[in-house]
Design an enzyme around this catalytic site. Structure first.
Site, short mmCIF file in Angstrom:
data_model
loop_
_atom_site.label_atom_id
_atom_site.label_comp_id
_atom_site.label_asym_id
_atom_site.label_seq_id
_atom_site.Cartn_x
_atom_site.Cartn_y
_atom_site.Cartn_z
N CYS A 100 16.01 5.20 34.60
CA CYS A 100 16.90 6.28 35.01
C CYS A 100 17.36 7.08 33.80
CB CYS A 100 18.10 5.72 35.77
SG CYS A 100 19.22 6.99 36.41
N CYS A 154 21.86 0.20 41.42
CA CYS A 154 22.67 1.16 42.18
C CYS A 154 22.08 1.48 43.54
CB CYS A 154 22.87 2.43 41.37
SG CYS A 154 21.39 3.46 41.15
#
Length: 376
Positions: free
Chosen positions: A111, A210
């Site tokens: 990410c 997440c």
């Protein structure tokens, strides 16, 4: 060298605001330093839930609202940018594909590499911003030659430089980490947030992955990849159990093996190897996890690549300790030898090299080397 976590001069700064306390305080400090700050929340889920599940996950509608409220308190402009499709392709699909191939990825590194300091940074620069600010605990230092280096945070207990080890020199030139150079505890960060009137002061930290809000990675992968029954084998190739998908295991795993009978010595067994081709999982004793070296691919350097062999410290997990290694770049592959054996090293993980507190770079572990076993 000079500390340039917050560069001198007034800059146009895009503050990535997750809705958590760290990114809110980072945006506040950047604003207080005199920069022209704009807040942005990245919408990374195509179908975000309204509320978080306890302290897990992020990227919910609630997080977006928390980020907006923090920006309002700081008096800065705020936007929500939809990057769900890019996140799905570059992070989520990569995560699934890596597990399907028998590897253990770190989605936070991906990410940072693909989203926060690639897609977000590129868009920020195109819009005329000078830097992207995040709530990571790390430090950027400018050397006498003007080159920027990534270093560990002042507080090792909160250091997050491992997940930033994928950043190259260009990305570091536009990175700002206002929390990295202060020896403050998380409680003090929360106290600072409360003093600034930020409602996120008492908000729980997010944990785990997440996009898997319930923390059930195996369940998430099963829904994506389906049931694929196979054998669990011992080191001699004997079947000792079964599984519903080799992707649900990782090297070093001890719990959840569902082995039908104990080992002859009565000791626990651990996952030693995962073969997606044969759809098998091999287990064995803890000492069989020892690794003395590895080969890593796709290296990314936080500056000039190292020349020739060198001695470094290495970190192999986001919350792991350091170990001393010798490493050399050979034909775009990083060949690493450990001075002492380490355990539980899995292909797909990242190895991040350090020279003191400076992050040299990172690479993805492709294969490991185990010591010769007497009588093996």
């Amino acid at each position: 060298m000079t500390d340039s976590t917050v560069p001198p001069g007034r800059l146009r700064v895009l503050a990535a605001m997750s809705g958590g306390v760290d990114s809110a305080v980072a945006a506040a400090r950047a604003t207080e330093a005199g920069h022209e700050v704009t807040g942005v929340h990245l919408a990374l889920s195509a179908n975000p839930k309204s509320f978080r599940t306890g302290a897990r996950g992020c990227c919910t509608i609630e997080d977006s609202r928390d980020a907006r409220r923090a920006a309002d308190v700081l008096g800065i402009p705020f936007y929500v940018w939809d990057m769900a499709e890019r996140f799905r392709e570059d992070v989520v699909e990569d995560f699934v594909a890596e597990y399907e191939a028998g590897r253990t990825p770190n989605p936070c590194l991906r990410c940072n590499e693909k989203i926060k300091f690639a897609a977000l940074l590129d868009k920020a620069l195109a819009l005329g911003f000078d830097a992207v600010c995040t709530g990571h605990y790390a430090t950027v230092v400018t050397g006498e030659d003007g080159a920027r280096e990534l270093h560990r945070a002042s507080d090792m207990a909160k250091d997050q430089s491992y997940v930033l080890g994928v950043l190259d020199e260009r990305q570091l030139a536009h990175a700002m980490f206002p929390l990295g150079d202060t020896l403050t505890t998380k409680e003090e960060i929360r106290a600072e947030a409360e003093q600034r009137g930020l409602a996120v002061a008492k908000k729980p930290d997010s944990h785990d992955i997440c996009f898997i809000a319930d923390g059930d990675t195996q369940g998430f992968l099963a829904r994506r990849l389906g049931v694929a029954e196979g054998d669990i084998l011992d080191e001699d190739g004997n079947r000792v159990g079964g599984h519903e998908g080799a992707y649900g295991f990782t090297v070093g795993q001890r719990k959840g093996l569902r082995i039908g009978h104990p080992a002859a010595d009565g000791k626990p067994r651990y996952v030693l190897d995962i073969s997606p081709v044969e759809n098998t999982v091999t287990v064995g004793p803890r000492e069989a996890l020892d690794v003395v070296g590895l080969t890593a691919i796709s290296p990314r350097w936080c500056g000039t690549p190292p020349q020739g062999p060198g001695t470094y410290t290495a970190q192999l997990r986001a919350h792991g300790g350091e170990t001393t290694v010798t490493a050399e770049l050979v034909a775009e592959r990083l060949e690493v030898d450990f001075t002492e054996p380490v355990r539980g090293v899995a292909p797909g993980q990242a190895i991040v090299l350090y020279d003191g507190t400076r992050v040299v770079g990172s690479a993805t572990i492709a294969r490991t080397r185990r010591p010769e076993r007497v009588g093996g």
